[in-house]
Design a protein around this motif. Structure first.
Motif, PDB file in Angstrom:
ATOM      1  N   UNK A  64       4.086  -2.629   3.593  1.00  0.00           N
ATOM      2  CA  UNK A  64       3.754  -4.005   3.253  1.00  0.00           C
ATOM      3  C   UNK A  64       4.945  -4.865   3.618  1.00  0.00           C
ATOM      4  N   UNK A  65       4.646  -6.103   4.007  1.00  0.00           N
ATOM      5  CA  UNK A  65       5.751  -6.986   4.379  1.00  0.00           C
ATOM      6  C   UNK A  65       6.541  -7.422   3.153  1.00  0.00           C
ATOM      7  N   UNK A  66       5.858  -7.750   2.091  1.00  0.00           N
ATOM      8  CA  UNK A  66       6.545  -8.198   0.876  1.00  0.00           C
ATOM      9  C   UNK A  66       6.273  -7.226  -0.243  1.00  0.00           C
ATOM     10  N   UNK A  67       7.197  -7.231  -1.202  1.00  0.00           N
ATOM     11  CA  UNK A  67       6.960  -6.355  -2.348  1.00  0.00           C
ATOM     12  C   UNK A  67       5.824  -6.941  -3.190  1.00  0.00           C
ATOM     13  N   UNK A 258      -1.954  -4.177   5.242  1.00  0.00           N
ATOM     14  CA  UNK A 258      -0.833  -3.416   5.799  1.00  0.00           C
ATOM     15  C   UNK A 258      -0.177  -4.187   6.935  1.00  0.00           C
ATOM     16  N   UNK A 259       1.092  -3.886   7.111  1.00  0.00           N
ATOM     17  CA  UNK A 259       1.879  -4.587   8.126  1.00  0.00           C
ATOM     18  C   UNK A 259       1.322  -4.303   9.523  1.00  0.00           C
ATOM     19  N   UNK A 260       0.995  -5.382  10.238  1.00  0.00           N
ATOM     20  CA  UNK A 260       0.485  -5.237  11.602  1.00  0.00           C
ATOM     21  C   UNK A 260       1.446  -5.932  12.554  1.00  0.00           C
ATOM     22  N   UNK A 261       2.012  -5.200  13.455  1.00  0.00           N
ATOM     23  CA  UNK A 261       3.017  -5.762  14.352  1.00  0.00           C
ATOM     24  C   UNK A 261       2.465  -5.778  15.769  1.00  0.00           C
ATOM     25  N   UNK A 262       2.455  -6.981  16.386  1.00  0.00           N
ATOM     26  CA  UNK A 262       1.985  -7.060  17.769  1.00  0.00           C
ATOM     27  C   UNK A 262       3.143  -6.704  18.698  1.00  0.00           C
TER      28      UNK A 262
END
Lengths: 414, 233
Positions: A64-67, A258-262
């Protein structure tokens, strides 16, 4: 208009050599602009293509990006909350309920997705030990999203289906361990599980580190090895249009959390490097055209000066200042038009020559050609810029010509 | 005879640091078909007066009527249009466009005026050159012509749009005596036979004698008593 144009043409033809010099300035400027930008754009596209092809367009990971916001903070949003000794909930790491999330991602049009579970294991063979990263995959879906299949030099991805106990390793590891296709290696996990796996495929990416420390196996196999049944920790996504990666990544992150990174986000430093490179290239090439524009300015200024008497008589017989301006502006326009068209032709020739250059060795192994990109936009920019600079260069002398006062010239010539 | 050109109190001052007055308070009338010679010593403002009468220059003060039209307050483009349609100029220097043939030079004002078709323009230009004895020189460029021939092309060009007035500024100043005589004869013929209104600046008293009227100019003022020093010879 036709009269002014015919005078303009006559002026240019009467000074063939000077016209030719300013013409070649524009021709060379346009041609180099095209050749250099074709090479720069080509290498940029080539680079991005490699980047895009070799790395997933979007990676969804089990982070996750943030807690999480603590319940106390939710209750009193403006208060300073201090909670001591909290411990995250113990849970099996990975994407929870990945089947549903996979189904959602698959419902987005224009993309292909493959689940993967990556973990660390230790490979042992004949007394040698190497910690490696093991990725569990489903060959059918992974083939759609990754270029790993093209990198196989022995065996194949499908061999994993035939032999659920199979493992695919890189050429670096093969060389280090003195292994070969068909040999068995021992895999030890952090939970102490020990398995013997058979090498069913060898790949080479050209990146030494990757070739030494990356291995692939079946998803189910890795799940059981790492003791994380029914879990994956990564979705690898490939888009039909890589440029939409950012938008799609945002959409996915909003929906599943969930963290999705392009790939754009993942390689932002490289992208900004490319921008700097483009700025350098365009400034240099623009400078060529600016110099060429000075050539035109020089030629037309000379013509205006030489033709002061002609201007005087034309104005005295009834030509307007605008007629005179039009004559000299069209001279710039003619030089610009012919120059940029010839420049495009010469530019195409230069590109052809660049096409013939063969680079003997590259990271990818075999000999390759220089990446030459022929984009319509480049041609348009080159044409428009050459034309614009030619007309702009003739504007000042044309204006000066228009302002010639016949009486001043007549008095002077007495 | 009716008045074609009327000047009233024309003054032309050059706005230099020390202002120089070229033309002082000149009023005159020129009739249809009149052949007028402006004479005077060097620097007396002959050419300046001609430029004012030819709408090439704008008077500092004073008014000018051409063909009944008050030209004061006209902008440069309107004056240019008037010059194109109603005036023709012959200068001391021929001012032919070097890259164009004699014929093309004569056609230039016609093409700017654009009243005739291309073929009619060519026919008219050929006729004009033919009348001045230049029939076989039409396709030569100015540098292939002699001084006298060039000046004849310049006269044909001045005639191109059949102007009301031909203004000539020492048209023979740069010519040898034979060519000079020839050009003067042409201008005299235009006045006497074709009834053209001609205003010419000249130093030549014999040429001036052929004119209907001589205007003497001294220090920018009309001087009816001025006589050319060579007039007796």
């Amino acid at each position: 208009m036709r009269l002014q144009l015919s005078i303009a043409v006559t002026h240019l033809l009467a000074r063939k050599r000077q016209t030719l010099v300013s013409l070649s300035g524009i021709v060379l400027g346009t041609a180099f602009f095209l050749a250099v930008s074709a090479l720069m754009q080509g290498s940029e596209k080539d680079f991005i293509k490699r980047l895009v092809d070799n790395s997933p367009h979007i990676t969804v990971s089990d982070e996750y990006r943030g807690a999480d916001i603590q319940p106390a903070a939710m209750q009193w949003p403006d208060a300073a909350v201090n909670i001591r000794s909290i411990k995250p909930q113990t849970e099996v790491r990975g994407i929870r309920g990945y089947q549903q999330k996979l189904a959602f991602i698959e419902s987005i049009p224009g993309l292909r997705v493959a689940p993967a579970l990556t973990g660390s294991v230790v490979l042992t063979f004949a007394g040698r030990v190497q910690g490696v990263s093991m990725t569990g995959l489903i060959p059918e879906s992974m083939r759609e999203v990754s270029s790993i299949e093209d990198k196989m030099i022995e065996g194949s991805l499908e061999a994993l289906n035939a032999n659920p106990n199979g493992i695919i390793v890189g050429i670096g590891l093969i060389n280090k361990f003195k292994l070969a296709l068909g040999r068995n290696v021992t895999v030890t996990t952090s939970d102490g599980i020990v398995r013997s796996m058979k090498i069913v495929g060898i790949f080479r990416t050209g990146t030494a580190n990757y070739d030494e420390t990356q291995t692939y196996a079946l998803l189910k196999k890795v799940q059981s090895l790492l003791n994380r049944p029914n879990r994956v920790n990564r979705f690898v996504i490939q888009l039909s249009d890589p440029n939409q990666a950012r938008d799609v990544a945002t959409l996915i992150e909003q929906r599943i959390g969930y963290k999705s990174v392009s790939w754009l986000e993942a390689s932002e430093d490289i992208m900004s490097l490319l921008t700097v490179r483009n700025i350098i290239m365009y400034s240099v090439v623009t400078a060529i055209l600016v110099v060429a524009a000075f050539g035109i300015y020089n030629t037309i200024s000379t013509i205006v000066m030489e033709k002061t008497r002609d201007i005087a008589i034309m104005k005295s017989m009834g030509f307007h200042a605008s007629d005179i301006q039009l004559i000299f502006l069209s001279e710039g326009l003619i030089v610009g038009l012919i120059g940029s068209l010839l420049g495009i032709a010469v530019g195409l020739g230069l590109m052809w020559i660049l096409d013939q250059v063969v680079l003997p060795i590259t990271a990818m192994g075999g000999p390759t050609h220089l990446p030459v990109y022929r984009g319509q936009r480049q041609f348009f920019i080159a044409f428009a810029f050459a034309l614009f600079s030619a007309v702009a260069a003739s504007y000042l002398p044309a204006n000066k010509g228009g302002r010639v006062h016949p009486v001043d010239v007549l008095r002077g010539s007495m | 005879m009716s008045t074609l050109l009327k000047a009233q109190s024309l003054v032309r001052t050059l706005p230099l640091t020390v202002p120089v007055t070229l033309v002082r308070d000149i009023s005159l009338e020129i009739q249809h078909g009149e052949f007028v010679a402006i004479m005077g010593p060097s620097g007396s403002g002959k050419s300046s007066l001609l430029y004012l009468l030819g709408l090439l220059d704008i008077p500092t003060t004073g008014q000018l009527w051409l063909d009944g039209q008050d030209t004061s307050g006209f902008n440069e483009d309107t004056l240019a249009d008037l010059r194109l349609a109603k005036l023709g100029f012959v200068f001391q220097f021929h001012f032919l466009l070097a890259e164009f043939t004699a014929l093309e030079n004569v056609m230039l004002p016609m093409r700017k005026l654009a009243r005739l078709s291309a073929t009619d323009m060519q026919k008219r230009a050929e006729k004009l050159l033919d009348d001045l004895g230049m029939a076989d020189q039409e396709h030569k460029k100015p540098d292939q012509l002699s001084g006298g021939q060039r000046q004849r092309v310049a006269i044909a060009r001045a005639m191109a749009n059949d102007p009301l007035i031909i203004l000539a500024d020492e048209p023979t100043g740069n010519l040898d005596s034979v060519s000079s005589a020839n050009v003067k004869e042409i201008l005299r013929d235009l006045a006497s036979q074709q009834g053209k209104t001609i205003i010419t600046v000249t130093h030549d008293p014999v040429f001036a004698k052929a004119a209907d009227r001589r205007i003497g100019l001294v220090d920018g003022r009309l001087d009816p008593n001025w006589v050319h020093p060579n007039a007796q010879s």
